[in-house]
Enzyme design. Structure first.
Site, PDB file in Angstrom:
ATOM      1  CG  ASN A   1      15.068  28.320 -35.628  1.00 15.44           C
ATOM      2  OD1 ASN A   1      14.662  29.366 -35.158  1.00 15.44           O
ATOM      3  ND2 ASN A   1      14.953  27.170 -34.993  1.00 15.44           N
TER       4      ASN A   1
ATOM      5  NE  ARG B   1      11.468  27.314 -35.156  1.00 13.86           N
ATOM      6  CZ  ARG B   1      11.317  26.036 -35.485  1.00 13.86           C
ATOM      7  NH1 ARG B   1      10.922  25.697 -36.696  1.00 13.86           N
ATOM      8  NH2 ARG B   1      11.574  25.082 -34.608  1.00 13.86           N
TER       9      ARG B   1
END
Length: 102
Positions: free
Chosen positions: A39, A21
């Site tokens: 996620n 990320r």
């Protein structure tokens, strides 16, 4: 310049626990994109949305497909979605948060 918005899902391999990320946010900022990344609860995928020029989105998707060191993307799904007006910045969304509206 044509502006587009895409929804993407990076399937692992290994895409969680490897700063995926953070890598995605950094790439989005480098390419002047807006959107978000998170996620998925499955633990095997990361999804998000990104908006910007076609050229910048193309470069961004190459970065996402490669991933950060220690990541392994098996498949990168992407589809064009409607533009989102007024969005600012690109951010990480917690996996338990409801992602921003499409």
């Amino acid at each position: 310049m044509t502006i587009k918005r895409i929804h993407f899902t990076a399937h692992g391999g290994k895409v969680q626990g490897v700063f995926f990320r953070a890598h995605t946010v950094s790439s989005a900022q480098q390419h002047s994109l807006t959107g978000w990344v998170r996620n998925l609860p499955s633990g095997t995928a990361v999804q998000g949305q990104a908006q910007g020029t076609e050229e910048n989105l193309s470069a961004f998707l190459k970065d996402v497909d490669k991933g950060p060191p220690n990541a392994h993307v098996v498949r990168l799904d992407r589809r064009e979605i409607p533009l989102k007006e007024g969005e600012e910045g690109f951010r990480k969304v917690k996996s338990y948060e409801v992602p921003p509206e499409d």
